[in-house]
Enzyme design. Structure first.
Site, mmCIF file in Angstrom:
data_model
loop_
_atom_site.group_PDB
_atom_site.id
_atom_site.type_symbol
_atom_site.label_atom_id
_atom_site.label_comp_id
_atom_site.label_asym_id
_atom_site.label_seq_id
_atom_site.Cartn_x
_atom_site.Cartn_y
_atom_site.Cartn_z
ATOM 1 N N HIS A 7 0.827 -0.958 0.082
ATOM 2 C CA HIS A 7 0.439 0.144 -0.256
ATOM 3 C C HIS A 7 0.936 1.439 -0.015
ATOM 4 C CE1 HIS A 7 -2.676 2.701 2.134
ATOM 5 N NE2 HIS A 7 -3.561 2.598 0.641
ATOM 6 N N HIS A 49 -0.884 10.149 -2.266
ATOM 7 C CA HIS A 49 -2.136 10.155 -1.601
ATOM 8 C C HIS A 49 -2.753 11.469 -1.689
ATOM 9 C CE1 HIS A 49 -5.225 9.386 1.518
ATOM 10 N NE2 HIS A 49 -5.328 8.252 1.263
HETATM 11 O O1 G3P Z 1 -6.988 1.636 -2.186
HETATM 12 C C1 G3P Z 1 -6.798 1.010 -0.905
HETATM 13 C C2 G3P Z 1 -6.320 2.578 -0.197
HETATM 14 O O2 G3P Z 1 -5.904 2.910 -0.919
HETATM 15 C C3 G3P Z 1 -7.705 3.586 -0.252
HETATM 16 O O3 G3P Z 1 -8.064 3.723 0.660
HETATM 17 O O4 G3P Z 1 -7.108 6.606 1.847
HETATM 18 O O5 G3P Z 1 -5.267 4.853 1.643
HETATM 19 O O6 G3P Z 1 -6.110 5.825 -0.582
HETATM 20 P P1 G3P Z 1 -6.083 5.512 1.093
HETATM 21 CA CA CA Z 2 -5.091 4.780 -2.229
#
Ligand code: G3P
Ligand code: CA
Length: 238
Positions: A7, A49
């Site tokens: 992630h 992000h």
């Molecule tokens: O794609 C999964 C996750 O990344 C979604 O939430 O806020 O971490 O972008 P966020």
């Molecule tokens: Ca994300």
């Protein structure tokens, strides 16, 4: 086969969504990377992000949308993580694609909240096409209108529908959307056996986010998820 995504790269080891974070995840054997895209003032795709710099450089005011790529290349987003990353800047999507092996799976999330980037779908598809990177890619978003725009321009590219808050019967909503959704990406806290079984009965893959505890990961695997998004290298290297 379980497909887990690092992630924002390996974000415990390097600044999130940067080249070192993606390289570390690849070195650890991740089969998938998750990353977020936004648009600069001059419509270049950068990986971030947040739509501002606040979290990584509190001296910079304004949104990514307010700066050209040339200006963004002067903004340090590494020092707040550690001085060894001083001078690191937001990568472009082209730069990330350049270091990603062809068989690596990519989940590219279109960040369209709170800024709506008109035309980002077309720019993203062009970037993927120019880089010959239309395979092993899922395009996801919390903005389901953006997913429709992607589909309208490329009906073949796999789409992932993100849900943050707990929806009523997400699987029915996804079906009724008329979109060609490959996978459902729910917040993990409400992902239970019933949720997974209902999605899978309709042919959708399920990838919950963001799963960092190994016990929770084991539980979700037992429910039948196809993989997870994780910050934990002990999970995303599996
Ligand atoms: O794609 C999964 C996750 O990344 C979604 O939430 O806020 O971490 O972008 P966020
Ligand atoms: Ca994300």
């Amino acid at each position: 086969m379980v497909l887990n995504f690092a992630h924002r790269g390996s974000l415990t080891e390097a600044p999130e969504n940067t080249i070192p974070a993606f390289e570390k995840a690849i070195d650890r054997g991740a089969k998938g990377l998750e990353l977020d895209v936004q648009l600069t003032k001059d419509d270049k795709l950068v990986v971030s992000h947040d739509h501002t710099f606040k979290r990584h450089n509190k001296d910079v005011e304004g949104r990514i949308r307010d700066f050209s790529l040339e200006e963004i290349r002067q903004i340090d987003v590494g020092s707040s993580f550690g001085k060894q990353f001083a001078g690191l800047t937001l990568p472009t999507l082209d730069e990330v694609l350049a270091i990603a092996p062809n068989d690596l799976h990519l989940n590219i999330e279109i960040k369209n909240i709170p800024v709506i980037y008109d035309g980002i779908e077309e720019i993203l598809l062009a970037c993927l096409s120019d880089n010959h990177r239309l395979d092993h890619v899922i395009i996801s978003s919390f903005d389901h209108v953006a997913l429709k725009k992607v589909q309208d321009q490329n009906a073949d590219i796999p789409l992932g529908m993100l849900f943050y808050y707990r929806p009523l019967n997400a699987w029915d909503y996804v079906t009724r959307s008329g979109l060609n959704i490959r996978s459902i990406h729910p917040h993990h806290v409400y992902t239970d056996r019933n949720f997974v079984e209902n999605c899978k009965a309709l042919g959708y893959e399920v990838y919950p986010f963001t799963v960092n505890a190994t016990e929770r990961y084991a539980e979700l695997l037992d429910y039948g998820v196809d993989g997870v998004f994780s910050n934990n290298p002990e999970i995303f290297d599996k």
